[in-house]
Enzyme design. Structure first.
Site, short mmCIF file in Angstrom:
data_model
loop_
_atom_site.label_atom_id
_atom_site.label_comp_id
_atom_site.label_asym_id
_atom_site.label_seq_id
_atom_site.Cartn_x
_atom_site.Cartn_y
_atom_site.Cartn_z
CB CYS A 13 -4.01 -25.70 -8.12
SG CYS A 13 -2.62 -25.22 -7.08
CB CYS A 16 -1.04 -28.69 -5.22
SG CYS A 16 -2.08 -27.43 -4.45
CG ASP A 448 3.11 -59.45 -40.20
OD1 ASP A 448 3.93 -59.82 -41.05
OD2 ASP A 448 2.40 -60.23 -39.54
CG ASP A 645 -0.27 -61.25 -35.81
OD1 ASP A 645 0.75 -61.25 -36.54
OD2 ASP A 645 -1.20 -62.06 -35.95
CG ASP A 649 5.21 -58.95 -36.87
OD1 ASP A 649 5.86 -58.97 -37.93
OD2 ASP A 649 4.07 -59.43 -36.76
#
Length: 757
Positions: A13, A16, A448, A645, A649
């Site tokens: 649980c 625990c 971009d 990408d 960037d």
């Protein structure tokens, strides 16, 4: 920071998980311990310390828990990733299934008898059970003894831990409740005369013990089985990995284990075969199904020079490729690692649930004992001691059973696991749960231009020659310079020269001018190639009017010059992605403002933005300018998402609240971002936002129901509403409610799998 992950054994649980985390955090050398109940993993930050596993287990073993190493073979041995948690989970599930199969018929039978008994007391037309109560009690005592000491042995272990080490969890609650009911009932059966003298109620709770443990066992089994389903996406990714490869060694085709593949090996891929490692096609051609890695349904043609990645499937034809990345270096291994880490991470919203779970069990123990005492003290005045004790014991057991915080502990991680897995299947890789949580709050999406809004595959379309040399000579110099650059526009110029059959020349002293262009020496002369800003910085004049008309149509100028004069202006055109306009429209529908940042010419940028329907354009900016714009938006109170990408960037991706890298981009952008979209499909941005909203909605629903079960159930079980409405909660129904709460939370998380993004 030295992060190690282990599988945690013995957790049942959320409490625990809290106990394991606190215990490990107290060990000298452990800076932090983050335990995930849903994945049954712990992440330890040991700094510079090297702490043996045995030392960690010495601390946990006395508490009934243990750590085991996660088997991970992403390195040189092979290209597979497996986890000991999967094997441990199957073993645990098998043990639970064995006990569940024993308990289900007994639980159903006893439950039906209980219902019969209740109906007989409530309705005159229902006959009493045709069995002497004395005999029934003895049979029940024997049966409940087997149930509590075999099926429920872990609950008894929870009591021992509580009294020996002062730690309490779900097992402690159920153990104390059911053992109390069992011992009291056994005393009534074994010593009936003493019970009569003490005016104890002639009521036994063997049926409650059996049914409560039966429902809890069933609930834990269903919960464990459902938890396994939440990790389906990761297991499917792991299953994509090839086990063998057909390589060319000493001029012969040899099938070897994937772990024996070396960089530079030439590998043959036949129809229907799975590609074992990443590489570049050297001979032949085919169509490759990359759907499980990129999310794209259509097979993609691969020929000489094209990249292939591990885990994808060759659908037709045969080809040979050269191994470039093996083991942990492959894209698939990176995806698996990212998904695994994200599923094991914690969303900020989980901190509340963790905090509550950590203090919940001790509080519940106090409430249970207080309810028993109040029933005995106050109830005896109005109901008599015998009935008050009966109600008190029922409330005591009921509170302990219904208060299990399992649902609370499962609410967030199960939804995160399913959400991250669903994202992976859609080609959306999420680095951590915090990113997934924050994305649904985002108000501004920043793009971009090149490779994000546009295809990222520009073409050289025209040359304006301003020198006394021919076009081929200028293109040769320009392409030779640009061949050293990674920018998509540079690739367009190089490709244009290659298509025209124009040769390249040697370049010396090459350097990149960030955000502006490149320079280098050819035949002893220094040349510059870049945008208008670079030329102005060099103090070179050119006819800006000559490029105005072209940039207004979305073309990008690349200017070639020496140190003293402009030689030519080259126009490059990059088409807008077909899905860009719809994606921007969908983002608007989700309530987001869309901004485009680009180092490109302002006219070109505005043309592209108008085609895509973008709200705001900031053109002609260097990487630091993109960074500054992100900070400006954040300063105005916006939560900013940046998608890009390229290397330029990376600063903006890092500065944004959420950085999203297009998977066709550079490793730097992907490493910096909190989320990666495979195949560079901009429409996946919309899916990512929807996924975030759906996942967080699921988490909020889970937390609501988890809280409701406990907030409503505990007072009812304690008997708070009995004086006013005559309502109490039988421990049997408390057990049923507790089991249902956990299963319903996991089931609600699994619903996310069926949602369309």
């Amino acid at each position: 920071m030295n992060e190690i992950k282990y599988h945690v054994n013995g957790m049942h649980c959320a409490s625990c998980a809290a106990i394991v985390g606190k215990s490990l955090s107290r060990i000298e050398g452990v800076a932090s311990a983050e335990v995930n109940f849903a994945t049954e993993e712990v992440r330890l930050d040991t700094g510079t310390a090297d702490i043996p596993l045995e030392r960690l287990n010495e601390t946990l073993r006395t508490l009934g828990y243990g750590l085991s190493e996660k088997e991970s073979d992403r390195g040189s041995d092979n290209n597979s990733v497996s986890s000991s948690s999967e094997h441990g989970g199957k073993n645990t599930l098998h043990g639970q299934e064995e006990k569940m199969r024993f308990m289900i018929p007994i639980t159903i039978l006893v439950f039906l008898i209980m219902m019969w008994e209740i109906a007989a007391q409530a309705f005159l037309f229902v006959p009493n059970i045709p069995l002497p109560m004395g005999l029934f009690s003895v049979i029940s005592m024997v049966l409940s003894s087997v149930v509590i000491f075999w099926v429920g042995n872990r609950f008894l272990a929870g009591i021992v831990r509580f009294f020996r080490y002062g730690v309490a969890d779900m097992d402690t609650l159920i153990g104390i409740g059911t053992l109390t009911a069992f011992l009291f009932s056994s005393f009534i059966v074994i010593f009936p005369e003493i019970a009569r003298i003490l005016r104890l109620p002639n009521t036994t709770y063997f049926d409650a013990v059996i049914v409560v443990i039966g429902f809890v066992t069933l609930g834990k089994y269903l919960e464990a089985r459902s938890k396994q389903k939440t990790g389906d996406a990761l297991r499917k990714l792991i299953g994509l990995q090839a086990k063998t490869a057909l390589v060319i060694r000493d001029g012969k085709e040899t099938e070897i284990n994937i772990g024996q593949v070396m960089k530079g090996d030439f590998i043959i891929v036949k129809p229907g075969s799975r590609i074992p490692v990443d590489g570049i096609v050297t001979e032949g051609s085919s169509y490759v199904d990359e759907s499980m890695v990129t999310g794209e349904p259509m097979p993609i043609r691969k020929g000489a020079g094209d990249t292939v990645v591990a885990g994808t499937v060759n659908t037709a034809g045969s080809f040979t490729f050269e191994a470039k990345k093996i083991g942990a270096e492959t894209l698939l291994s990176g995806i698996i690692r990212m998904v695994e880490d994200a599923q094991g991470s914690k969303a900020p919203i989980q901190a509340l649930a963790d905090k509550i779970s950590g203090i919940f069990v001790p509080v519940v123990l106090v409430i249970a004992f207080v309810s028993l005492v109040v029933w005995l003290v106050v109830g005896s005045r109005y109901l008599g001691f015998s009935q008050a004790l009966s109600f008190g014991l029922s409330s005591f057991v009921g509170v302990l059973v219904i208060a299990c915080p399992c649902a609370l502990g499962l609410a967030t991680p199960t939804a995160i696991i399913v959400g991250v897995g669903k994202g992976a299947r859609e080609g959306i890789l999420i680095k951590d749960a915090a990113t997934l949580e924050l994305l649904q709050k985002a108000t501004v999406m920043v793009f971009d231009k090149t490779g994000t809004i546009t295809e990222g595959k520009p073409k050289l379309v025209s040359v304006l020659n301003l020198s006394d040399r021919n076009d081929e000579a200028l293109i040769s110099i320009l392409a030779s310079l640009e061949s050293r650059s990674e920018h998509p526009i540079a690739h367009a110029i190089v490709s244009g020269a290659t298509e025209k059959g124009i040769g390249f020349v040697d370049v010396a002293d090459f350097s990149a001018v960030e955000g502006k262009g490149v320079c280098g020496r050819v035949g002893g002369i220094t040349y510059y190639a870049g945008n208008a800003r670079l030329m102005r910085d060099r103090g070179l004049s050119f006819d800006s009017g000559s490029i105005k008309a072209s940039t207004a149509e979305g073309k990008t100028p690349v200017i070639l010059s020496t140190e003293s004069a402009v030689l030519g202006i080259f126009m490059v055109e990059d088409a807008v992605k077909p899905e860009a306009k719809q994606a921007v429209s969908d983002l608007h529908a989700l309530g987001m403002k869309v901004v485009m940042l680009t180092g490109d010419d302002a006219d070109t940028a505005r043309y592209i933005a108008n085609q895509a329907g973008i709200d705001e354009v900031v053109a002609g900016v260097l990487p630091e300018g993109k960074f500054a714009k992100i900070r400006e938006l954040q300063a105005s109170g916006k939560i900013v998402v940046m998608a890009g990408d390229g290397i330029n960037d990376a600063p903006a991706l890092a500065a944004s609240d959420i950085g999203i890298a297009m998977g066709t981009g550079t490793d730097v952008a992907i490493e910096t971002a909190g989320m990666t979209l495979l195949h560079g499909d901009i429409s996946k941005l919309v899916k990512a936002v929807r996924l975030s909203k759906l996942t967080m909605r699921g988490i909020r629903q889970n937390l609501f129901w988890a809280f409701v079960y406990n907030v409503v159930g505990i007072p009812v079980a304690a008997g708070l509403f009995y004086p006013l409405f005559g309502i109490t909660l039988n421990p049997v129904f408390a057990g049923l409610a507790m089991a249902f709460s956990s299963v319903s939370v996991v089931g609600n998380s699994l619903r996310l799998k069926t949602k369309k993004l």
